[in-house]
Enzyme design. Structure first.
Site, mmCIF file in Angstrom:
data_model
loop_
_atom_site.group_PDB
_atom_site.id
_atom_site.type_symbol
_atom_site.label_atom_id
_atom_site.label_comp_id
_atom_site.label_asym_id
_atom_site.label_seq_id
_atom_site.Cartn_x
_atom_site.Cartn_y
_atom_site.Cartn_z
ATOM 1 N N LYS A 128 -9.919 -5.444 -5.729
ATOM 2 C CA LYS A 128 -10.648 -4.274 -6.202
ATOM 3 C C LYS A 128 -9.652 -3.246 -6.753
ATOM 4 O O LYS A 128 -9.832 -2.695 -7.835
ATOM 5 C CB LYS A 128 -11.432 -3.687 -5.012
ATOM 6 C CG LYS A 128 -12.190 -2.438 -5.302
ATOM 7 C CD LYS A 128 -13.549 -2.784 -5.810
ATOM 8 C CE LYS A 128 -14.340 -1.757 -6.515
ATOM 9 N NZ LYS A 128 -14.220 -0.417 -6.577
ATOM 10 N N LYS A 161 0.828 -1.212 0.000
ATOM 11 C CA LYS A 161 0.000 0.000 0.000
ATOM 12 C C LYS A 161 0.858 1.257 0.000
ATOM 13 O O LYS A 161 0.501 2.256 -0.611
ATOM 14 C CB LYS A 161 -0.963 -0.002 1.187
ATOM 15 C CG LYS A 161 -2.094 -0.996 0.999
ATOM 16 C CD LYS A 161 -3.302 -0.640 1.824
ATOM 17 C CE LYS A 161 -4.440 -1.617 1.542
ATOM 18 N NZ LYS A 161 -5.488 -1.572 2.541
ATOM 19 N N LYS A 186 -3.315 -11.481 -7.141
ATOM 20 C CA LYS A 186 -4.497 -11.799 -6.350
ATOM 21 C C LYS A 186 -5.679 -10.979 -6.867
ATOM 22 O O LYS A 186 -5.504 -9.815 -7.229
ATOM 23 C CB LYS A 186 -4.156 -11.403 -4.901
ATOM 24 C CG LYS A 186 -5.192 -11.669 -3.880
ATOM 25 C CD LYS A 186 -4.823 -10.965 -2.571
ATOM 26 C CE LYS A 186 -5.143 -9.489 -2.623
ATOM 27 N NZ LYS A 186 -5.252 -8.799 -1.338
HETATM 28 P P1 TYM Z 1 -10.584 -7.326 2.713
HETATM 29 O O1 TYM Z 1 -11.752 -6.411 2.829
HETATM 30 O O2 TYM Z 1 -9.480 -6.952 1.798
HETATM 31 O O3 TYM Z 1 -11.076 -8.768 2.284
HETATM 32 C C1 TYM Z 1 -12.104 -9.480 2.967
HETATM 33 C C2 TYM Z 1 -11.757 -10.961 2.992
HETATM 34 O O4 TYM Z 1 -11.622 -11.462 1.670
HETATM 35 C C3 TYM Z 1 -10.389 -12.171 1.549
HETATM 36 N N1 TYM Z 1 -9.869 -12.014 0.174
HETATM 37 C C4 TYM Z 1 -9.500 -13.027 -0.622
HETATM 38 N N2 TYM Z 1 -9.505 -14.361 -0.451
HETATM 39 C C5 TYM Z 1 -9.072 -15.134 -1.495
HETATM 40 N N3 TYM Z 1 -8.656 -14.627 -2.684
HETATM 41 C C6 TYM Z 1 -8.637 -13.295 -2.890
HETATM 42 N N4 TYM Z 1 -8.234 -12.810 -4.071
HETATM 43 C C7 TYM Z 1 -9.065 -12.424 -1.848
HETATM 44 N N5 TYM Z 1 -9.190 -11.084 -1.733
HETATM 45 C C8 TYM Z 1 -9.672 -10.852 -0.488
HETATM 46 C C9 TYM Z 1 -9.467 -11.512 2.562
HETATM 47 O O5 TYM Z 1 -8.400 -12.378 2.923
HETATM 48 C C10 TYM Z 1 -10.426 -11.233 3.703
HETATM 49 O O6 TYM Z 1 -10.570 -12.373 4.528
HETATM 50 N N6 TYM Z 1 -7.827 -6.381 6.797
HETATM 51 C C11 TYM Z 1 -8.994 -7.106 6.318
HETATM 52 C C12 TYM Z 1 -10.274 -6.752 7.029
HETATM 53 C C13 TYM Z 1 -10.224 -6.863 8.512
HETATM 54 C C14 TYM Z 1 -10.226 -8.065 9.270
HETATM 55 C C15 TYM Z 1 -10.219 -7.652 10.621
HETATM 56 C C16 TYM Z 1 -10.244 -9.404 8.927
HETATM 57 C C17 TYM Z 1 -10.196 -5.823 9.388
HETATM 58 N N7 TYM Z 1 -10.214 -6.301 10.662
HETATM 59 C C18 TYM Z 1 -10.189 -8.599 11.650
HETATM 60 C C19 TYM Z 1 -10.210 -10.337 9.964
HETATM 61 C C20 TYM Z 1 -10.192 -9.928 11.301
HETATM 62 C C21 TYM Z 1 -9.179 -6.776 4.834
HETATM 63 O O7 TYM Z 1 -8.726 -5.775 4.351
HETATM 64 O O8 TYM Z 1 -10.003 -7.638 4.167
#
Ligand code: TYM
Length: 326
Positions: free
Chosen positions: A194, A111, A191
């Site tokens: 968005k 990032k 990966k």
């Molecule tokens: P975020 O919003 O980027 O994604 C949400 C969930 O989707 C999974 N994910 C994927 N899994 C497989 N292949 C992909 N291409 C892919 N893209 C996204 C992510 O691994 C995630 O599980 N930091 C986290 C949000 C968060 C969180 C937390 C998660 C904030 N606090 C506490 C767990 C516990 C995030 O940005 O997810």
């Protein structure tokens, strides 16, 4: 019942990676765990975002979770900024987190590269807030995709540091990976995400989904229809694994290796399965969208239940820190 916590950012379209890497697994786990799922809006403000869209995106993210099968009966669903204790605990965790630990986070480095003109403290402290999200509820398990594993490791480290310095009050949370923890984007390179605009949104119209699939990169060595392919390196095959049954997977594996099945045939088979799984979700989302008041009620109920747990934890934390409590 053991507790799980997980979160998703309200960054607009929710894609196949989010769905099979996280949300679909959350739905599976609801029967076995006490579940808390959060739309993490405070995480999403660490980068530039369209302010006028945030409210809508937050409600839409909650709506999608419900359309995918979560409900107030099987989980508590709420918005992060509605439970103030998340940021309060994050500040306290900041004081036990070594800067070196956050600096080495892959997501922070990525990032920081993407947003060179806005490398702010929030971007750095992001995984500390994530640890607070989880530990505020003393959740022992965190279902996430592979990209979040490093952050969960840091959450364990933070719990250990806090417990060691003050008193052992936090569990060391473990990640739970789904059967498809890393879905690649339609570019076949990175990966699905968005930000990289290489995604298929789970609410996209069938025509749009097909267009993205049709043009998606497959095994780059398979140039002509008659060339044999290698499913192990094919992006489309990884998505198949998340949406197709074993018989179809065997058929494709064999057909691809012997050039009996072409890439377009393989994509058509995947498209059929995607439609079967996503059409009911899209229909449910459309129906839910007619009554946003219901979504707001679900989130209010979730925030009330989670707020009560959060308050108890923070009272304990303040006492553990030796603060003056009048
Ligand atoms: P975020 O919003 O980027 O994604 C949400 C969930 O989707 C999974 N994910 C994927 N899994 C497989 N292949 C992909 N291409 C892919 N893209 C996204 C992510 O691994 C995630 O599980 N930091 C986290 C949000 C968060 C969180 C937390 C998660 C904030 N606090 C506490 C767990 C516990 C995030 O940005 O997810």
């Amino acid at each position: 019942m053991k507790r799980i916590f997980s979160g998703i950012q309200p960054t607009g379209d929710i894609h196949l990676g989010n769905y099979v890497g996280a949300i679909r697994n959350w739905v599976y786990l609801t029967g076995e765990y006490d579940c808390i799922f959060c739309v993490v809006d405070y995480h999403a403000i660490t980068v530039e975002y369209p302010i006028e869209e945030m409210r809508r995106r937050t409600l839409d993210a909650a709506l999608i979770l419900l359309a995918c099968g979560l409900s107030p009966e099987n989980a508590n669903i709420f918005v992060q900024s509605h439970v103030r204790e998340h940021t309060e605990l994050a500040w306290i965790f900041d004081t036990v987190t070594p800067i070196g630990e956050v600096e080495r986070m892959t997501q922070f480095k990525d990032k920081a590269k993407q947003h060179r003109s806005n490398i702010n403290m929030g971007l750095m402290s992001y995984p500390v807030l994530q640890a607070a999200d989880i530990l505020l509820y003393k959740a022992g398990f965190v279902p996430v995709g592979e990209d979040q594993v490093q952050h969960i490791e840091l959450s364990r480290e933070i719990a250990r540091k806090f417990n060691g310095r003050f008193k052992p009050i936090f569990p060391e949370p473990q990640e739970i990976l789904s059967m498809a923890p890393k879905i690649l984007g339609v570019d076949g390179q990175s990966k699905m995400s968005k930000t990289l605009n290489n995604y298929i949104g789970i609410l996209e119209e069938e025509g749009e989904i097909w267009e993205k699939l049709r043009t998606a990169v497959t095994d780059v060595n398979r140039v002509r229809r008659n060339d044999p392919g290698d499913p192990a390196v094919c992006n489309i095959y990884t998505i198949h694994r998340a949406f197709s049954d074993n018989n179809m997977l065997l058929e494709i594996d064999k057909g691809c290796k012997t050039a009996g099945i072409g890439c377009i045939d393989c994509k058509k088979m995947l498209f059929g399965n995607l439609k079967n799984e996503l059409t009911p979700i899209r229909e449910k989302a459309l129906a839910l969208g007619k009554d946003m008041g219901y979504i707001e009620d679900v989130l209010a109920k979730g925030a009330a239940a989670c707020g009560a747990i959060a308050k108890t934890t923070m009272d304990e934390v303040r006492e553990t820190l030796g603060l003056y409590i009048p």
